[in-house]
Design a protein around this motif. Sequence first.
Motif, PDB file in Angstrom:
ATOM      1  N   ALA A   1     -36.254 137.215 -66.527  1.00  0.00           N
ATOM      2  CA  ALA A   1     -37.504 137.668 -65.997  1.00  0.00           C
ATOM      3  C   ALA A   1     -38.240 136.282 -65.321  1.00  0.00           C
ATOM      4  O   ALA A   1     -38.456 136.382 -64.370  1.00  0.00           O
ATOM      5  CB  ALA A   1     -38.330 138.497 -66.851  1.00  0.00           C
ATOM      6  N   ASN A   2     -38.214 135.287 -66.301  1.00  0.00           N
ATOM      7  CA  ASN A   2     -39.032 134.262 -65.882  1.00  0.00           C
ATOM      8  C   ASN A   2     -38.033 133.207 -64.907  1.00  0.00           C
ATOM      9  O   ASN A   2     -38.673 132.904 -63.776  1.00  0.00           O
ATOM     10  CB  ASN A   2     -39.097 133.276 -67.288  1.00  0.00           C
ATOM     11  N   VAL A   3     -36.694 133.245 -65.154  1.00  0.00           N
ATOM     12  CA  VAL A   3     -35.937 132.262 -64.118  1.00  0.00           C
ATOM     13  C   VAL A   3     -35.798 132.752 -62.839  1.00  0.00           C
ATOM     14  O   VAL A   3     -35.698 132.251 -61.974  1.00  0.00           O
ATOM     15  CB  VAL A   3     -34.515 132.181 -64.987  1.00  0.00           C
ATOM     16  N   TYR A   4     -35.488 134.292 -62.819  1.00  0.00           N
ATOM     17  CA  TYR A   4     -35.204 135.080 -61.448  1.00  0.00           C
ATOM     18  C   TYR A   4     -36.345 135.351 -60.914  1.00  0.00           C
ATOM     19  O   TYR A   4     -36.505 135.600 -59.588  1.00  0.00           O
ATOM     20  CB  TYR A   4     -34.443 135.839 -61.771  1.00  0.00           C
ATOM     21  N   PHE A   5     -37.526 135.705 -61.425  1.00  0.00           N
ATOM     22  CA  PHE A   5     -38.658 136.294 -60.861  1.00  0.00           C
ATOM     23  C   PHE A   5     -40.149 135.508 -61.050  1.00  0.00           C
ATOM     24  O   PHE A   5     -41.118 135.994 -60.901  1.00  0.00           O
ATOM     25  CB  PHE A   5     -38.868 137.892 -61.290  1.00  0.00           C
TER      26      PHE A   5
END
Length: 171
Positions: free
Chosen positions: A139-143
């Motif tokens: 969730a952090n890396v992509y969004f």
Amino acid sequence: VYSADGEEMGRYYSGSGNREYAGLNEIPNHMIDALVSTEDVRFYEHSGIDVRALGRAVVKRGILGQESAGGASTLTQQLAKQIYTEKSGESGLKRMLQKPVEWMIALKLERNYSKAEMITMYLNRFDFLNNAVGIRSAANVYFGKEPSQLTIEEGALLVGMVKNPTLYNPL
């Protein structure tokens, strides 16, 4: 790695990678529903092994030779594989011999954990690529968000990556 003034400059990972645990209450229900409906529609009905899906795969793939017969691995079996098998290249024979071991582990997982706990473990162990192991990191890396903040579309994209992380990688 931090700069002299205490600012984080970057992170490096080894072993299990960039993983931060997310509790079940942090994972949106729409992601859980999407995961179950795409990976193991009878997840709440079986106890680790989906005999119907296994029979279908044996007939379609083994007897009829259809490549697109679909898999017979339940979410519980996939979790067993995540936890207890190596990530090396696997031959067809090695995978066939490994399946009974996964079945036994899946049965033990089903006896010792609730369905909710297994889904949480699964999403916290899945490698979403790009140094994102587990749902919080993904969730952090992509969004740039926490899992609880993911929209239905963002959650669907991450759940879609479970089918084939390289093919469905948004980057």
